[in-house]
Enzyme design. Structure first.
Site, PDB file in Angstrom:
ATOM      1  N   ASN A   1      26.173 -58.040  -0.308  1.00 23.04           N
ATOM      2  CA  ASN A   1      25.341 -59.200   0.016  1.00 23.04           C
ATOM      3  C   ASN A   1      24.177 -59.189  -0.966  1.00 23.04           C
ATOM      4  OD1 ASN A   1      23.657 -61.125   1.081  1.00 23.04           O
ATOM      5  ND2 ASN A   1      23.153 -59.993   2.955  1.00 23.04           N
TER       6      ASN A   1
ATOM      7  N   LYS B   1      21.960 -61.325  -1.462  1.00 22.33           N
ATOM      8  CA  LYS B   1      20.767 -62.049  -0.992  1.00 22.33           C
ATOM      9  C   LYS B   1      20.259 -62.949  -2.134  1.00 22.33           C
ATOM     10  CE  LYS B   1      20.022 -58.401   2.256  1.00 22.33           C
ATOM     11  NZ  LYS B   1      19.120 -57.702   3.144  1.00 22.33           N
TER      12      LYS B   1
ATOM     13  N   HIS C   1      23.052 -63.990   9.542  1.00 22.01           N
ATOM     14  CA  HIS C   1      22.318 -62.806   9.071  1.00 22.01           C
ATOM     15  C   HIS C   1      20.929 -62.805   9.713  1.00 22.01           C
ATOM     16  CE1 HIS C   1      20.186 -60.046   6.441  1.00 22.01           C
ATOM     17  NE2 HIS C   1      21.361 -59.564   6.110  1.00 22.01           N
TER      18      HIS C   1
ATOM     19  N   GLU D   1      18.141 -62.272   8.537  1.00 21.18           N
ATOM     20  CA  GLU D   1      17.113 -62.966   7.746  1.00 21.18           C
ATOM     21  C   GLU D   1      17.187 -64.472   7.975  1.00 21.18           C
ATOM     22  OE1 GLU D   1      18.079 -61.104   4.011  1.00 21.18           O
ATOM     23  OE2 GLU D   1      17.322 -59.207   4.799  1.00 21.18           O
TER      24      GLU D   1
ATOM     25  N   GLU E   1      24.138 -55.059  12.224  1.00 21.89           N
ATOM     26  CA  GLU E   1      23.044 -54.748  11.298  1.00 21.89           C
ATOM     27  C   GLU E   1      21.742 -54.640  12.084  1.00 21.89           C
ATOM     28  OE1 GLU E   1      23.903 -56.003   7.025  1.00 21.89           O
ATOM     29  OE2 GLU E   1      23.150 -57.781   8.024  1.00 21.89           O
TER      30      GLU E   1
ATOM     31  N   GLY F   1      17.066 -53.259   4.500  1.00 22.97           N
ATOM     32  CA  GLY F   1      16.133 -53.255   3.375  1.00 22.97           C
ATOM     33  C   GLY F   1      14.968 -52.302   3.547  1.00 22.97           C
TER      34      GLY F   1
ATOM     35  N   SER G   1      20.670 -50.628   4.914  1.00 16.90           N
ATOM     36  CA  SER G   1      20.313 -49.495   4.051  1.00 16.90           C
ATOM     37  C   SER G   1      21.454 -48.505   3.838  1.00 16.90           C
ATOM     38  CB  SER G   1      19.069 -48.771   4.588  1.00 16.90           C
ATOM     39  OG  SER G   1      17.956 -49.638   4.583  1.00 16.90           O
TER      40      SER G   1
HETATM   41  P1  PGA Z   1      20.407 -53.583   2.832  1.00 19.21           P
HETATM   42  O1  PGA Z   1      20.866 -55.009   3.375  1.00 19.21           O
HETATM   43  O2  PGA Z   1      21.683 -52.812   2.502  1.00 19.21           O
HETATM   44  O3  PGA Z   1      19.585 -53.861   1.628  1.00 19.21           O
HETATM   45  O4  PGA Z   1      19.641 -52.927   3.925  1.00 19.21           O
HETATM   46  C1  PGA Z   1      21.985 -55.161   4.197  1.00 19.21           C
HETATM   47  C2  PGA Z   1      22.097 -56.598   4.653  1.00 19.21           C
HETATM   48  O5  PGA Z   1      21.071 -57.205   4.963  1.00 19.21           O
HETATM   49  O6  PGA Z   1      23.196 -57.182   4.699  1.00 19.21           O
END
Ligand code: PGA
Length: 250
Positions: free
Chosen positions: A10, A12, A96, A98, A168, A174, A213
């Protein structure tokens, strides 16, 4: 049936035009010997054409990170499932955290987007997860199951079979703070048990990814858990060597 592991990058809102082709190319090479694991890249909309061009003859799939719940029409700034299909997408991330937090996406909107994806034969990767406050209040199971139920219960049995779930934890995204393999497995097992109450065969077959992460160092232990069927990888999917190590761990 043994569930095939799925690793999804992903990106982003990262990547610049000049850097996209080299990175996709590196991932394509890195994933070339990943038989037994399915790999996909979910890139920003403007990079879909490049993804399609570079990955069309590869074993990698590609997809988007969001879509509109509408099929077409006066929805300025939105992108439809049909458009994603036109660019060869197989997957689309839906709900997601976010998007849920930055854009106020409700469970109801997430469901509408899941339906829009399924209507165009895209595979929605439906994201669920609790915040740190919810975990602290011992509400993880309640929050995650309510999100899973809202997305899956209204679908037909056949539609449910075409979905992928991603657990998640919001506090792990992140932040560098991954859930421990045991913490993640506990949630995955709970979700799978709930799915079994709907449909035992579906519970056995449905892929539930972990995201938050995931790094080369943590990937093997996470993917070694019984109910973790791969990962949704943010930051580490932007570094070809890290992503390759995560694919190898799967
Ligand atoms: P990250 O993001 O691996 O940077 O924590 C995962 C995600 O949001 O899909």
């Amino acid at each position: 049936m043994k569930r095939k592991k799925l690793i999804v990058g992903n990106w982003k809102m990262n990547g610049a035009r000049a850097a996209v082709a080299p990175l996709i190319e590196q991932v394509r090479v890195a994933a070339a010997d990943s038989s037994g694991v399915e790999v996909a890249l979910c890139v920003p909309f403007p990079f879909l054409e490049t993804a399609e061009r570079l990955l069309a003859d590869s074993t990698l799939a590609w997809g988007a990170q969001d879509l509109s719940e509408h099929a077409s029409g006066a929805h300025t700034g939105e992108v439809s499932a049909q458009m994603l299909k036109d660019f060869g997408c197989r997957y689309v991330i839906v709900g997601h955290s976010e998007r849920r937090s930055d854009h106020g996406e409700s469970d109801q909107l997430v469901l509408s987007k899941v339906r829009a994806a399924l209507d165009q034969s895209l595979t929605p990767i439906i994201c669920v997860g609790e915040t740190l406050i919810e975990r602290g209040a011992d509400r993880t199971e309640e929050v995650v199951l309510s999100q899973v139920k809202a997305a899956l219960e209204p679908l037909s049995p056949e539609e449910r079979r075409r979905c992928v779930l991603a657990y998640e934890p919001v506090w792990a995204i992140g932040t560098g703070l991954s859930a421990s393999p045991a913490q993640a497995e506990a949630v995955h097992a709970t979700v799978r048990s709930w799915i079994a109450t709907l449909d035992a065969d579906l519970a056995a077959d449905m892929r539930i990814l972990y995201g938050g992460s995931v790094k080369p160092e943590s990937a093997s232990a996470l993917f070694g858990q019984d109910d973790i069927d791969g990962g949704l990888i943010g930051g580490a999917s932007l570094v070809a060597s890290d992503f390759r190590a995560i694919i190898a761990a799967a």
